[in-house]
Design a protein around this motif. Structure first.
Motif, PDB file in Angstrom:
ATOM      1  N   LYS A   1       0.808  -1.223   0.000  1.00 20.33           N
ATOM      2  CA  LYS A   1       0.000   0.000   0.000  1.00 20.33           C
ATOM      3  C   LYS A   1       0.839   1.269   0.000  1.00 20.33           C
ATOM      4  O   LYS A   1       0.300   2.373  -0.019  1.00 20.33           O
ATOM      5  CB  LYS A   1      -0.927   0.003   1.214  1.00 20.33           C
ATOM      6  CG  LYS A   1      -1.929  -1.137   1.229  1.00 20.33           C
ATOM      7  CD  LYS A   1      -2.778  -1.100   2.494  1.00 20.33           C
ATOM      8  CE  LYS A   1      -3.748  -2.273   2.524  1.00 20.33           C
ATOM      9  NZ  LYS A   1      -4.557  -2.266   3.757  1.00 20.33           N
TER      10      LYS A   1
ATOM     11  N   HIS B   1      -1.319   4.405   1.092  1.00 14.22           N
ATOM     12  CA  HIS B   1      -2.701   4.310   0.631  1.00 14.22           C
ATOM     13  C   HIS B   1      -3.525   3.374   1.513  1.00 14.22           C
ATOM     14  O   HIS B   1      -2.986   2.523   2.221  1.00 14.22           O
ATOM     15  CB  HIS B   1      -2.743   3.793  -0.804  1.00 14.22           C
ATOM     16  CG  HIS B   1      -2.139   4.723  -1.806  1.00 14.22           C
ATOM     17  ND1 HIS B   1      -2.885   5.582  -2.584  1.00 14.22           N
ATOM     18  CD2 HIS B   1      -0.853   4.945  -2.171  1.00 14.22           C
ATOM     19  CE1 HIS B   1      -2.093   6.271  -3.381  1.00 14.22           C
ATOM     20  NE2 HIS B   1      -0.853   5.905  -3.147  1.00 14.22           N
TER      21      HIS B   1
ATOM     22  N   GLU C   1      -5.657   1.236   0.139  1.00 13.13           N
ATOM     23  CA  GLU C   1      -5.678  -0.006  -0.623  1.00 13.13           C
ATOM     24  C   GLU C   1      -4.329  -0.226  -1.294  1.00 13.13           C
ATOM     25  O   GLU C   1      -3.496   0.668  -1.355  1.00 13.13           O
ATOM     26  CB  GLU C   1      -6.750   0.053  -1.715  1.00 13.13           C
ATOM     27  CG  GLU C   1      -8.170   0.199  -1.227  1.00 13.13           C
ATOM     28  CD  GLU C   1      -9.146   0.191  -2.391  1.00 13.13           C
ATOM     29  OE1 GLU C   1      -9.378  -0.890  -2.950  1.00 13.13           O
ATOM     30  OE2 GLU C   1      -9.639   1.267  -2.748  1.00 13.13           O
ATOM     31  N   ASP C   2      -4.153  -1.420  -1.825  1.00 13.75           N
ATOM     32  CA  ASP C   2      -2.972  -1.713  -2.620  1.00 13.75           C
ATOM     33  C   ASP C   2      -2.923  -0.776  -3.819  1.00 13.75           C
ATOM     34  O   ASP C   2      -3.912  -0.599  -4.533  1.00 13.75           O
ATOM     35  CB  ASP C   2      -3.007  -3.167  -3.091  1.00 13.75           C
ATOM     36  CG  ASP C   2      -1.742  -3.555  -3.828  1.00 13.75           C
ATOM     37  OD1 ASP C   2      -1.649  -3.243  -5.035  1.00 13.75           O
ATOM     38  OD2 ASP C   2      -0.860  -4.157  -3.199  1.00 13.75           O
TER      39      ASP C   2
ATOM     40  N   PRO D   1      -2.402   3.743   7.276  1.00 12.64           N
ATOM     41  CA  PRO D   1      -2.858   3.799   5.889  1.00 12.64           C
ATOM     42  C   PRO D   1      -3.972   4.815   5.692  1.00 12.64           C
ATOM     43  O   PRO D   1      -5.037   4.703   6.303  1.00 12.64           O
ATOM     44  CB  PRO D   1      -3.344   2.367   5.617  1.00 12.64           C
ATOM     45  CG  PRO D   1      -3.552   1.753   6.967  1.00 12.64           C
ATOM     46  CD  PRO D   1      -2.599   2.418   7.881  1.00 12.64           C
TER      47      PRO D   1
END
Length: 354
Positions: A134, A169, A171-172, A331
């Protein structure tokens, strides 16, 4: 109250080594539950290795370092790097280099070690990207146009510095990118950048920042976005900034800080003062950090932290303790920080909560 450092957190460790940069990057756990580590500049190998040993005891990870980055080949940034390249415990996958060829023996030994150890050399320029789950790492500098100049020593070494942007982030990153052109909405433009962004500025000065602001402009977003006419986020917005060149008067102009708007500004330094005679009067000023830099950062609302404790929280009259600085970036979330109590020669304990 301190919050436990979670497996999904990205952590930056700005070690107090006096006048110099020394940074450990601790990546979130991967799909098999292991952390990995990287180094951005290393002034003091002994302290860095001792700290990394303690870090690995608490939050075990891969002993193979993802990268060692030398932002530029000044001694206060590379003094301890060759020892890591030769170290048997912490093997290095990649060496990130600015491309500025220096004649110092320290730098030449680094190049020799790369050949002997078979370590991959990456010559960094603006726009290059790396992905660690991420975490997206983007090189903001050196500009390719500057690189073609300083290869012939037409640009000073500080402006050859690698400047890195880390964004954590939710998400990935690759999954986000795979959905970018579906429909008429740009996920990249709608995303709120800056909140989970850390910029490490090396020793970049005016020539470098002029290219960075040209190559990474701030563009306003529109209501809807076709795939060929989208407006991008402000890539210079960040929550945390490692201030360039130890907070010198040449570190960055106010208009650059206004594009970044950092909440936290970390200055890795050891205060130096200069006395200048002007019209018969002695003018004494602090050089690292310099008042021009601290004033500009305060204008933008940044909280200033220094590893030597010479200037913090906008109150020059009340110096605080020296110490390494730990920044935790969840994240997509707001960073939090803590300061340790070590001197430049003492290796601190590793925090489990920040």
């Amino acid at each position: 109250m301190p919050t436990p450092i979670k497996p999904e957190d990205l952590v930056f460790h700005f070690l107090n080594v006096g006048f110099g940069d020394n940074l450990l990057v601790e990546f979130p756990v991967d799909t098999v539950g292991k952390r990995s580590y990287g180094i951005v500049d290393c002034r003091d190998f002994k302290k860095t290795k001792q700290y990394l040993d303690r870090l690995m005891d608490i939050r075990p990870g891969r002993s193979e370092l993802e990268f060692v980055c030398a932002t530029h080949p000044h001694l206060d940034h590379i003094g301890g790097i060759n020892s890591f390249l030769e170290d048997e415990k912490y093997r290095v996958k990649e060496f990130w280099d600015s491309g500025f060829r220096h004649k110092s023996q320290t730098y030449i030994k680094i190049l020799q070690s790369l050949l002997l150890q078979g370590i991959e050399l990456i010559r960094v320029s603006s726009g290059m990207e790396w992905y660690f789950g991420k975490v997206q790492v983007t090189a903001l500098a050196p500009s390719i146009r500057l690189r073609n100049k300083y290869a012939t020593y037409g640009v000073d070494m500080n402006n050859a510095s690698i400047v890195l942007r880390f964004e954590h982030h939710i998400e990935d990153v690759m999954l986000i990118r795979s959905r970018e052109y579906k429909g008429n909405v740009s996920l990249e433009a709608e995303r709120q950048a800056g909140r989970s962004v850390v910029i490490l500025a090396g020793d970049a000065e005016y020539d470098s920042w002029s290219r960075i602001t040209e190559e990474f402009p701030r563009l306003e977003r529109t209501v809807s976005h076709g795939p060929l006419v989208k407006k991008m986020v402000n890539y210079l917005a960040c929550s945390v900034l490692k201030v360039a060149h130890h907070g010198s008067m040449h570190s960055a102009p106010l208009d650059v800080y206004e594009k970044m708007i950092p909440e936290i500004a970390v200055i890795s330094t050891e205060q130096e003062k200069s006395t200048k005679q002007t019209d018969g009067l002695a003018l004494t000023r602090g050089l690292f950090p310099h008042r021009l830099a601290t004033t500009a950062l305060e204008e933008c609302g940044a909280q200033i932290l220094t590893t030597d404790g010479s200037y913090e929280s906008g109150n020059e009259s009340v110096p605080t303790k020296p110490g390494s600085i730990v920044i935790v970036v969840p994240p997509g979330g707001k960073p939090r920080w803590a300061k340790l109590d070590d001197t430049k020669t003492y290796t601190p304990k590793v925090l489990e909560e920040v």
